[in-house]
Motif scaffolding. Sequence first.
Motif, PDB file in Angstrom:
ATOM      1  N   UNK A   1       0.837  -1.190   0.000  1.00 54.01           N
ATOM      2  CA  UNK A   1       0.000   0.000   0.000  1.00 54.01           C
ATOM      3  C   UNK A   1       0.878   1.249   0.000  1.00 54.01           C
ATOM      4  N   UNK A   2       0.281   2.350  -0.410  1.00 58.26           N
ATOM      5  CA  UNK A   2       1.031   3.593  -0.584  1.00 58.26           C
ATOM      6  C   UNK A   2       0.688   4.636   0.477  1.00 58.26           C
ATOM      7  N   UNK A   3       1.681   5.433   0.830  1.00 60.21           N
ATOM      8  CA  UNK A   3       1.442   6.688   1.534  1.00 60.21           C
ATOM      9  C   UNK A   3       0.946   7.673   0.479  1.00 60.21           C
ATOM     10  N   UNK A   4      -0.355   7.929   0.457  1.00 58.11           N
ATOM     11  CA  UNK A   4      -0.934   8.813  -0.552  1.00 58.11           C
ATOM     12  C   UNK A   4      -0.968  10.261  -0.091  1.00 58.11           C
TER      13      UNK A   4
ATOM     14  N   UNK B   1       6.763  11.217  -2.696  1.00 60.40           N
ATOM     15  CA  UNK B   1       6.522  11.040  -4.131  1.00 60.40           C
ATOM     16  C   UNK B   1       5.263  10.225  -4.414  1.00 60.40           C
ATOM     17  N   UNK B   2       4.860   9.358  -3.470  1.00 57.02           N
ATOM     18  CA  UNK B   2       3.689   8.515  -3.721  1.00 57.02           C
ATOM     19  C   UNK B   2       2.376   9.244  -3.467  1.00 57.02           C
ATOM     20  N   UNK B   3       2.428  10.523  -3.102  1.00 60.47           N
ATOM     21  CA  UNK B   3       1.203  11.326  -3.050  1.00 60.47           C
ATOM     22  C   UNK B   3       0.694  11.624  -4.459  1.00 60.47           C
ATOM     23  N   UNK B   4       1.560  11.447  -5.448  1.00 57.62           N
ATOM     24  CA  UNK B   4       1.211  11.681  -6.848  1.00 57.62           C
ATOM     25  C   UNK B   4       0.700  10.379  -7.466  1.00 57.62           C
ATOM     26  N   UNK B   5      -0.531  10.420  -7.983  1.00 56.96           N
ATOM     27  CA  UNK B   5      -1.150   9.220  -8.563  1.00 56.96           C
ATOM     28  C   UNK B   5      -0.330   8.649  -9.709  1.00 56.96           C
ATOM     29  N   UNK B   6       0.328   9.516 -10.475  1.00 59.79           N
ATOM     30  CA  UNK B   6       1.155   9.048 -11.593  1.00 59.79           C
ATOM     31  C   UNK B   6       2.326   8.210 -11.094  1.00 59.79           C
ATOM     32  N   UNK B   7       2.887   8.606  -9.964  1.00 59.69           N
ATOM     33  CA  UNK B   7       4.009   7.857  -9.393  1.00 59.69           C
ATOM     34  C   UNK B   7       3.538   6.487  -8.928  1.00 59.69           C
ATOM     35  N   UNK B   8       2.378   6.464  -8.302  1.00 60.31           N
ATOM     36  CA  UNK B   8       1.854   5.176  -7.822  1.00 60.31           C
ATOM     37  C   UNK B   8       1.589   4.235  -8.999  1.00 60.31           C
TER      38      UNK B   8
ATOM     39  N   UNK C   1      -8.502   0.842  -8.084  1.00 63.51           N
ATOM     40  CA  UNK C   1      -7.420   0.481  -9.000  1.00 63.51           C
ATOM     41  C   UNK C   1      -6.955   1.699  -9.790  1.00 63.51           C
ATOM     42  N   UNK C   2      -7.913   2.476 -10.310  1.00 62.31           N
ATOM     43  CA  UNK C   2      -7.565   3.656 -11.099  1.00 62.31           C
ATOM     44  C   UNK C   2      -6.822   4.687 -10.264  1.00 62.31           C
ATOM     45  N   UNK C   3      -7.168   4.801  -8.985  1.00 58.18           N
ATOM     46  CA  UNK C   3      -6.465   5.728  -8.102  1.00 58.18           C
ATOM     47  C   UNK C   3      -5.138   5.146  -7.607  1.00 58.18           C
ATOM     48  N   UNK C   4      -4.922   3.872  -7.865  1.00 63.55           N
ATOM     49  CA  UNK C   4      -3.667   3.200  -7.494  1.00 63.55           C
ATOM     50  C   UNK C   4      -3.365   3.383  -6.017  1.00 63.55           C
TER      51      UNK C   4
END
Length: 506
Positions: A272-275, A279-286, A465-468
């Motif tokens: 799971x990501x730190x959203x 850097x993982x706050x950016x959906x593109x990075x995730x 899924x789309x929001x990763x």
Amino acid sequence: MKKTKLFQACTLAAAMAAASTSYAGSITIASPQDPGSWDPIDTFLVNWASVATNIFDGLTYRGPDLELVPGLATSWEELDDGKRIRFTLREGVVFHNDEPFNAESVKFTFDRLLGEEGSRGPQRSNYTAISHVEIIDDYTVDFFLYNADPVLLTKLAGYGAMIVPPGYIEEHGDDHFNTHPVGTGPFKLVDYTPRSDVKLEAFADHWGGAPKLDSVTYRFISEPSTAVAELQSGRVDLVLPPTIPIGMIESINNHPNAEIVSVASPTVEALRFNTQSGITADERVRQAIIMAVDRQAIVDAVLAGEGNVIASFQGSQSFGFDPSLDPYPFDPQRAQQLLAEAGVEPGTSLQIDVRGNDSTFSEVAQVVASYLQGVGLNVSIQPYETNVLLNDIIPAGRTGAMFQQKWGGWTFDFDNTAYLMYHTGERWNPYDSDAQLDEMLNTQRGITNREERETLLQFIARYTKERALEMPLYSQNALYGVGSRVTNFEPAPDNRIRLTNVDVSE
């Protein structure tokens, strides 16, 4: 009042009564983790349930065949469009301390779960559809619901809904109950040494009949190689998932006194990501991180095929699973493009937090790190003691950019995963807040039409899924190591093994 549902089967009682009343020895089981408390409202851990399924009973019961049958309730009716459920309770049941089970026991259990004591634990959020419980007579109770909950009857078969003794707890207090639990199950706890072992003895007065075994010892062995060595030496009769590393399957199956029993499981793994920050706050990075990793290769090489790649945080057995939803593709070139668009410089650091005693996932994390380094990220892996990671680091929002999340999915319904993972303010969601997602999660809980609810759950899976929000990795088979002297063992997909009919051959 329209009667919408009525169960009057006695499947569980009949099956358990068929067990012999003669005792036939003892077994020793290796469990990878000490839950730290045996109070049903204090835990979410599968390893708690592997033990406590034998100490406690719920109003309903679901065994390895995944069929829901009566437990401490012999029947139930759904009334008022599902907003009230009337339970008829089993008579003649006693707790391990000889305290009688009755309607007061049920009301006390849920008043406690939904009250101040329950608010300090992780289980209450599973039962917030319940407004209150009213006693009709000594063996009849009504559950009043704020909204219909299509998964509630399954939830009543496990974890926080296990029925506890009012008199015992009122006399001894909650702290004492944590380490000296009393239930109505087929075994009673007689000794508990934290971080070492817990000993159970058969409860001869169990309402379904006495177990075949006279005692069971669970040893807490976190090191997989130690647990396997103990199994092969005969000092342990059963090793519980998820202890056994994939690399040890062959050596166990080739041993004359042990074998691997594998069963499809609802357990899923994700990073799971730190959203919220970094850097993982950016959906593109995730999205880039997900596409940088070949998850099928991980299943094939690291899991030896004992699992399946997943597109959302659920397995194929879950209600809400969408077989048409494809995982993000393995596309390192596109991953690098997305990282560049997000302004992530080559060599940027990223930390992955994992459970230190999970040897299989430690190998998975190393492979993930290698893939991410291939797209220019500098990855470090931070192992934690499991209880520290789960009780301190994750809920407090103190993880690295990515963190391991293993989820049992024991209700086999995506609600139990999605609500706790994605709803704002939940324990397992320390970073993200999405009003649209909150609304969908709340709405699906009130839908009684099965097809409509499944459609919304599938949409939630697609949305997340789309929001990763995580990198879904795989659903993994449950691997049990079973000694040759164990008979009548039936593996449970959700690790909640009931030992009533288990026997040993000397």
